[in-house]
Design a protein around this motif. Structure first.
Motif, PDB file in Angstrom:
ATOM      1  N   SER A  28       0.690  -1.147   0.013  1.00 51.52           N
ATOM      2  CA  SER A  28       0.015  -0.210   0.110  1.00 51.52           C
ATOM      3  C   SER A  28       0.965   1.335  -0.070  1.00 51.52           C
ATOM      4  O   SER A  28       0.189   2.465  -0.026  1.00 51.52           O
ATOM      5  CB  SER A  28      -1.168  -0.051   1.131  1.00 51.52           C
ATOM      6  N   ARG A  29       2.232   1.071   0.162  1.00 57.51           N
ATOM      7  CA  ARG A  29       2.821   2.352   0.125  1.00 57.51           C
ATOM      8  C   ARG A  29       3.054   2.780  -1.067  1.00 57.51           C
ATOM      9  O   ARG A  29       3.574   2.255  -2.136  1.00 57.51           O
ATOM     10  CB  ARG A  29       4.339   1.798   0.752  1.00 57.51           C
ATOM     11  N   LYS A  30       3.017   4.287  -1.138  1.00 60.01           N
ATOM     12  CA  LYS A  30       3.260   4.722  -2.538  1.00 60.01           C
ATOM     13  C   LYS A  30       4.471   5.654  -2.628  1.00 60.01           C
ATOM     14  O   LYS A  30       5.115   5.958  -1.369  1.00 60.01           O
ATOM     15  CB  LYS A  30       2.180   5.998  -2.542  1.00 60.01           C
ATOM     16  N   ALA A  31       4.880   5.882  -3.650  1.00 59.30           N
ATOM     17  CA  ALA A  31       6.337   6.758  -3.766  1.00 59.30           C
ATOM     18  C   ALA A  31       6.142   8.156  -3.585  1.00 59.30           C
ATOM     19  O   ALA A  31       4.979   8.483  -3.627  1.00 59.30           O
ATOM     20  CB  ALA A  31       6.874   6.615  -5.234  1.00 59.30           C
ATOM     21  N   ALA A  32       7.196   8.755  -3.169  1.00 54.53           N
ATOM     22  CA  ALA A  32       6.879  10.145  -2.749  1.00 54.53           C
ATOM     23  C   ALA A  32       6.258  10.955  -3.812  1.00 54.53           C
ATOM     24  O   ALA A  32       5.606  11.852  -3.798  1.00 54.53           O
ATOM     25  CB  ALA A  32       8.137  10.619  -1.988  1.00 54.53           C
ATOM     26  N   LEU A  33       7.016  10.684  -4.956  1.00 55.09           N
ATOM     27  CA  LEU A  33       6.594  11.717  -6.159  1.00 55.09           C
ATOM     28  C   LEU A  33       5.298  11.471  -6.767  1.00 55.09           C
ATOM     29  O   LEU A  33       4.482  12.240  -6.764  1.00 55.09           O
ATOM     30  CB  LEU A  33       7.631  11.198  -7.362  1.00 55.09           C
ATOM     31  N   GLU A  34       4.711  10.110  -6.321  1.00 60.56           N
ATOM     32  CA  GLU A  34       3.304   9.873  -6.468  1.00 60.56           C
ATOM     33  C   GLU A  34       2.326  10.706  -5.604  1.00 60.56           C
ATOM     34  O   GLU A  34       1.312  11.092  -6.163  1.00 60.56           O
ATOM     35  CB  GLU A  34       2.968   8.617  -6.784  1.00 60.56           C
ATOM     36  N   ILE A  35       2.647  10.649  -4.370  1.00 63.23           N
ATOM     37  CA  ILE A  35       2.081  11.305  -3.412  1.00 63.23           C
ATOM     38  C   ILE A  35       1.842  12.713  -3.803  1.00 63.23           C
ATOM     39  O   ILE A  35       0.813  13.389  -3.479  1.00 63.23           O
ATOM     40  CB  ILE A  35       2.508  11.086  -2.014  1.00 63.23           C
TER      41      ILE A  35
END
Length: 61
Positions: A28-35
């Motif tokens: 469920s973890r998203k990449a910082a750029l995606e966030i």
């Protein structure tokens, strides 16, 4: 013998729960750029080359 079996069952349940929780977090973890893209936070500005050292002197609005 029953006590040893109960302890093994508890150990198995705890290990399975930890593994399931870890896998849930990992997927469920998203990449910082995606966030940042989803939040609309990413932008750009035109400023001095040394902005990182004198950012307090600059008035951004």
């Amino acid at each position: 013998m029953k006590q040893k079996t109960d302890q093994q069952d508890i150990k198995f349940v705890i290990e399975a729960a930890i593994d399931a929780y870890y896998n849930q977090l990992k997927t469920s973890r998203k990449a910082a750029l995606e966030i940042f893209r989803e939040s609309g936070f990413i932008g750009c500005i035109q400023a001095d080359a040394n902005l990182s050292t004198n950012h307090k002197k600059r008035n951004f609005k």
